[in-house]
Design a protein around this motif. Structure first.
Motif, PDB file in Angstrom:
ATOM      1  N   MET A   1       0.750  -1.108   0.007  1.00 54.99           N
ATOM      2  CA  MET A   1       0.010   0.074  -0.124  1.00 54.99           C
ATOM      3  C   MET A   1       0.844   1.138  -0.055  1.00 54.99           C
ATOM      4  O   MET A   1       1.905   1.306   0.535  1.00 54.99           O
ATOM      5  CB  MET A   1      -1.007   0.019   1.059  1.00 54.99           C
ATOM      6  CG  MET A   1      -2.085   0.956   1.475  1.00 54.99           C
ATOM      7  SD  MET A   1      -3.388   0.951   2.298  1.00 54.99           S
ATOM      8  CE  MET A   1      -4.287  -0.402   2.171  1.00 54.99           C
ATOM      9  N   SER A   2       0.276   2.098  -0.773  1.00 53.27           N
ATOM     10  CA  SER A   2       1.313   3.599  -1.012  1.00 53.27           C
ATOM     11  C   SER A   2       1.254   4.135   0.609  1.00 53.27           C
ATOM     12  O   SER A   2       0.349   4.065   1.371  1.00 53.27           O
ATOM     13  CB  SER A   2       0.594   4.529  -1.961  1.00 53.27           C
ATOM     14  OG  SER A   2      -0.738   4.857  -1.486  1.00 53.27           O
ATOM     15  N   SER A   3       2.081   5.257   0.498  1.00 55.12           N
ATOM     16  CA  SER A   3       2.406   5.919   1.684  1.00 55.12           C
ATOM     17  C   SER A   3       1.201   6.890   1.956  1.00 55.12           C
ATOM     18  O   SER A   3       0.875   7.072   3.289  1.00 55.12           O
ATOM     19  CB  SER A   3       3.525   6.981   1.576  1.00 55.12           C
ATOM     20  OG  SER A   3       3.285   7.919   0.513  1.00 55.12           O
ATOM     21  N   ALA A   4       0.164   7.132   0.920  1.00 49.22           N
ATOM     22  CA  ALA A   4      -1.023   7.474   1.242  1.00 49.22           C
ATOM     23  C   ALA A   4      -2.084   6.812   1.865  1.00 49.22           C
ATOM     24  O   ALA A   4      -3.309   7.333   2.320  1.00 49.22           O
ATOM     25  CB  ALA A   4      -1.783   8.457  -0.044  1.00 49.22           C
ATOM     26  N   GLY A   5      -1.713   5.565   2.075  1.00 46.42           N
ATOM     27  CA  GLY A   5      -2.679   4.559   2.658  1.00 46.42           C
ATOM     28  C   GLY A   5      -3.664   3.904   1.798  1.00 46.42           C
ATOM     29  O   GLY A   5      -4.476   3.573   2.214  1.00 46.42           O
ATOM     30  N   LYS A   6      -3.381   4.091   0.419  1.00 45.75           N
ATOM     31  CA  LYS A   6      -4.356   3.657  -0.587  1.00 45.75           C
ATOM     32  C   LYS A   6      -3.301   2.705  -1.533  1.00 45.75           C
ATOM     33  O   LYS A   6      -2.278   2.741  -1.732  1.00 45.75           O
ATOM     34  CB  LYS A   6      -4.799   4.743  -1.481  1.00 45.75           C
ATOM     35  CG  LYS A   6      -5.811   5.659  -0.715  1.00 45.75           C
ATOM     36  CD  LYS A   6      -6.609   6.582  -1.565  1.00 45.75           C
ATOM     37  CE  LYS A   6      -7.584   7.400  -0.916  1.00 45.75           C
ATOM     38  NZ  LYS A   6      -8.380   8.375  -1.644  1.00 45.75           N
ATOM     39  N   HIS A   7      -4.291   1.530  -2.242  1.00 43.58           N
ATOM     40  CA  HIS A   7      -3.642   0.669  -3.001  1.00 43.58           C
ATOM     41  C   HIS A   7      -3.662   1.565  -4.260  1.00 43.58           C
ATOM     42  O   HIS A   7      -4.552   2.069  -4.692  1.00 43.58           O
ATOM     43  CB  HIS A   7      -4.413  -0.532  -3.266  1.00 43.58           C
ATOM     44  CG  HIS A   7      -4.503  -1.297  -1.854  1.00 43.58           C
ATOM     45  ND1 HIS A   7      -3.444  -2.026  -1.223  1.00 43.58           N
ATOM     46  CD2 HIS A   7      -5.537  -1.441  -1.199  1.00 43.58           C
ATOM     47  CE1 HIS A   7      -3.906  -2.677  -0.246  1.00 43.58           C
ATOM     48  NE2 HIS A   7      -5.161  -2.192  -0.078  1.00 43.58           N
ATOM     49  N   PRO A  29     -12.631   3.649  -1.173  1.00 42.27           N
ATOM     50  CA  PRO A  29     -11.679   4.787  -0.544  1.00 42.27           C
ATOM     51  C   PRO A  29     -10.299   4.397  -0.119  1.00 42.27           C
ATOM     52  O   PRO A  29      -9.449   5.144   0.155  1.00 42.27           O
ATOM     53  CB  PRO A  29     -12.648   4.711   0.912  1.00 42.27           C
ATOM     54  CG  PRO A  29     -13.152   3.535   1.163  1.00 42.27           C
ATOM     55  CD  PRO A  29     -13.718   2.818  -0.200  1.00 42.27           C
ATOM     56  N   ASP A  30     -10.170   3.022  -0.302  1.00 42.40           N
ATOM     57  CA  ASP A  30      -8.549   2.661  -0.118  1.00 42.40           C
ATOM     58  C   ASP A  30      -7.742   2.453  -1.585  1.00 42.40           C
ATOM     59  O   ASP A  30      -6.861   1.758  -1.571  1.00 42.40           O
ATOM     60  CB  ASP A  30      -8.500   1.320   0.630  1.00 42.40           C
ATOM     61  CG  ASP A  30      -9.238   0.095  -0.069  1.00 42.40           C
ATOM     62  OD1 ASP A  30     -10.279   0.195  -0.725  1.00 42.40           O
ATOM     63  OD2 ASP A  30      -9.011  -0.958   0.377  1.00 42.40           O
ATOM     64  N   VAL A  31      -8.438   2.987  -2.581  1.00 42.51           N
ATOM     65  CA  VAL A  31      -7.746   2.782  -3.929  1.00 42.51           C
ATOM     66  C   VAL A  31      -7.581   4.146  -4.371  1.00 42.51           C
ATOM     67  O   VAL A  31      -8.234   5.082  -4.522  1.00 42.51           O
ATOM     68  CB  VAL A  31      -8.589   2.160  -4.875  1.00 42.51           C
ATOM     69  CG1 VAL A  31      -8.404   2.305  -6.390  1.00 42.51           C
ATOM     70  CG2 VAL A  31      -8.783   0.584  -4.630  1.00 42.51           C
ATOM     71  N   ALA A  32      -6.429   4.231  -5.272  1.00 43.12           N
ATOM     72  CA  ALA A  32      -5.812   5.327  -5.993  1.00 43.12           C
ATOM     73  C   ALA A  32      -5.536   4.852  -7.427  1.00 43.12           C
ATOM     74  O   ALA A  32      -5.085   3.820  -7.619  1.00 43.12           O
ATOM     75  CB  ALA A  32      -4.419   6.124  -5.347  1.00 43.12           C
ATOM     76  N   LEU A  33      -6.765   5.425  -8.055  1.00 47.29           N
ATOM     77  CA  LEU A  33      -6.870   4.593  -9.571  1.00 47.29           C
ATOM     78  C   LEU A  33      -6.250   5.397 -10.566  1.00 47.29           C
ATOM     79  O   LEU A  33      -6.236   6.798 -10.895  1.00 47.29           O
ATOM     80  CB  LEU A  33      -8.483   4.628  -9.675  1.00 47.29           C
ATOM     81  CG  LEU A  33      -8.856   3.926 -11.034  1.00 47.29           C
ATOM     82  CD1 LEU A  33      -8.294   2.627 -11.269  1.00 47.29           C
ATOM     83  CD2 LEU A  33     -10.161   4.163 -11.408  1.00 47.29           C
ATOM     84  N   SER A  34      -5.468   4.649 -11.512  1.00 44.69           N
ATOM     85  CA  SER A  34      -4.935   5.023 -12.714  1.00 44.69           C
ATOM     86  C   SER A  34      -5.671   4.276 -13.883  1.00 44.69           C
ATOM     87  O   SER A  34      -5.713   2.886 -13.706  1.00 44.69           O
ATOM     88  CB  SER A  34      -3.393   5.228 -12.809  1.00 44.69           C
ATOM     89  OG  SER A  34      -2.939   5.859 -11.916  1.00 44.69           O
ATOM     90  N   ALA A 191       2.223   0.428  -9.870  1.00 49.37           N
ATOM     91  CA  ALA A 191       0.654  -0.428  -9.612  1.00 49.37           C
ATOM     92  C   ALA A 191       1.106  -1.269  -8.290  1.00 49.37           C
ATOM     93  O   ALA A 191       2.119  -2.063  -8.535  1.00 49.37           O
ATOM     94  CB  ALA A 191       0.270  -0.903 -10.751  1.00 49.37           C
ATOM     95  N   ASP A 192       0.203  -1.256  -7.348  1.00 48.19           N
ATOM     96  CA  ASP A 192       0.024  -2.421  -6.280  1.00 48.19           C
ATOM     97  C   ASP A 192      -0.920  -3.404  -7.028  1.00 48.19           C
ATOM     98  O   ASP A 192      -0.765  -4.524  -6.381  1.00 48.19           O
ATOM     99  CB  ASP A 192      -0.500  -1.935  -5.200  1.00 48.19           C
ATOM    100  CG  ASP A 192       0.354  -0.742  -4.490  1.00 48.19           C
ATOM    101  OD1 ASP A 192       1.808  -0.870  -4.446  1.00 48.19           O
ATOM    102  OD2 ASP A 192      -0.377  -0.084  -3.993  1.00 48.19           O
ATOM    103  N   LEU A 193      -1.650  -3.238  -8.008  1.00 53.90           N
ATOM    104  CA  LEU A 193      -2.421  -4.255  -8.389  1.00 53.90           C
ATOM    105  C   LEU A 193      -2.687  -3.706  -9.986  1.00 53.90           C
ATOM    106  O   LEU A 193      -3.108  -2.514 -10.301  1.00 53.90           O
ATOM    107  CB  LEU A 193      -3.688  -4.161  -7.790  1.00 53.90           C
ATOM    108  CG  LEU A 193      -5.020  -4.812  -8.329  1.00 53.90           C
ATOM    109  CD1 LEU A 193      -4.931  -6.592  -8.522  1.00 53.90           C
ATOM    110  CD2 LEU A 193      -6.120  -4.744  -7.735  1.00 53.90           C
TER     111      LEU A 193
END
Length: 322
Positions: A1-7, A29-34, A191-193
């Motif tokens: 998980m990123s430092s911002a607390g999101k995957h 809420p726990d996803v940072a999407l590209s 990417a984490d996923l």
């Protein structure tokens, strides 16, 4: 998980099905999407550069999409098209008045020499899209469809001919010479996923992965890689993927999708209706995951996205991908 607390989740997506998957992931809420979108459907209409799949992603994530038809802008008018028709222009490509505004803006920026990636980013921000919409290439790549009547652009086949002609061959003009955008390579690298949306494998996902360097980057990534089948019981929800795959000698079902993504994805979400195909999918090297993959409501989209993310970061799945 990123430092911002999101995957950090990177989605490879085409138009309608890809946009639904993007909406589901963006709702978590726990996803940072590209989202790396397809640009091979892009074409010139009435002197304007139109990017249908990127616009569908933008309109969907900006919550201004016409949800009845799955594309275009809600509460739309067609006065500009009526005028063009009165003047004798060919108006089979239906573009609404608000839609025209975006195409005018994009074309103005392109003629000024701005990078298409920068334009797409600025448009997304203007529409209030929090996710990153990323172009796989800033070069022009265009899908061509060979039928018994000759070669057609994708929009001629898809919109003007309504997918009626039998597809004999597909080609992607400019793909071999296209250069990947730094943003696309970074979205994959960071990417984490990585998720492959339930988009047409032939004309939505293939042109993304076909940009030199992108498939290699996906394969090299240590992130979990999960695909979602666009097929339910051998039929697609929307679009010509089933007829296209059959016409080109490929299996038009979840097994055909597994063959397409062999070596790229580790897991394939399939519908409960296709549970019997699980053994054959496993034989192709992907682990089948049965779920309810039809995304009719916002709740459906978020639920499926939640299942994908939870599977990806389950301890057993992480160990299997290590």
């Amino acid at each position: 998980m990123s430092s911002a607390g999101k995957h950090k989740v990177t989605l490879l997506a085409g138009g309608v099905g890809g946009a639904k998957m993007a909406e589901g992931l963006a709702a978590l809420p726990d996803v940072a999407l590209s989202v790396i979108g397809n640009v091979a459907d892009d074409d010139n209409f009435h002197g304007l550069w139109v990017s249908p799949d990127i616009d569908t992603l933008t309109y969907s994530l900006g919550n201004v999409i016409d949800r009845n038809q799955g594309w275009g802008v809600a509460d739309e008018g067609h006065r500009a098209l009526e005028t063009l028709n009165k003047l004798g222009a060919d108006t089979w490509m239906s573009l609404g008045d608000r839609d025209f505004g975006l195409h005018i803006y994009r074309t103005m920026r392109r003629r000024r020499g701005d990078r298409p990636s920068d334009i797409a980013r600025d448009v997304a921000r203007a529409f209030g899209v929090a996710a990153e919409i990323v172009l796989p290439t800033d070069d022009t790549v265009q899908t061509r469809v060979r039928t018994d009547a000759g070669w057609l652009s994708f929009q001629e086949y898809f919109v003007r001919e309504r997918c009626a002609p039998e597809v004999r061959e597909l080609a992607f003009e400019g793909l071999g010479q296209a250069r990947p955008t730094p943003g696309a390579l970074e979205a994959v690298r960071a990417a984490d996923l990585i998720v492959i949306a339930p988009s047409n494998p032939l004309v939505s996902i293939a042109p993304i992965l076909g940009v030199p360097g992108i498939a290699d980057a996906v394969q090299a990534s240590a992130a979990p890689k999960i695909a979602v089948s666009p097929f339910i019981a051998g039929k697609v929800v929307k679009g010509p993927a089933d007829r296209m795959m059959q016409a080109l000698g490929e299996r038009a079902d979840a097994i055909g999708v597994a063959r397409r993504y062999r070596g790229l994805a580790a897991s394939l979400f399939i519908d409960h209706a296709d549970a019997a195909l699980g053994g054959a999918i496993r034989a192709e090297g992907l682990e089948p995951v049965c779920s309810r993959i039809l995304m009719q409501t916002q709740e459906d989209k978020a639920r499926l996205a939640r299942e994908i993310v939870d599977l990806a970061f389950a301890p057993a799945h992480l160990e299997a991908n290590a």
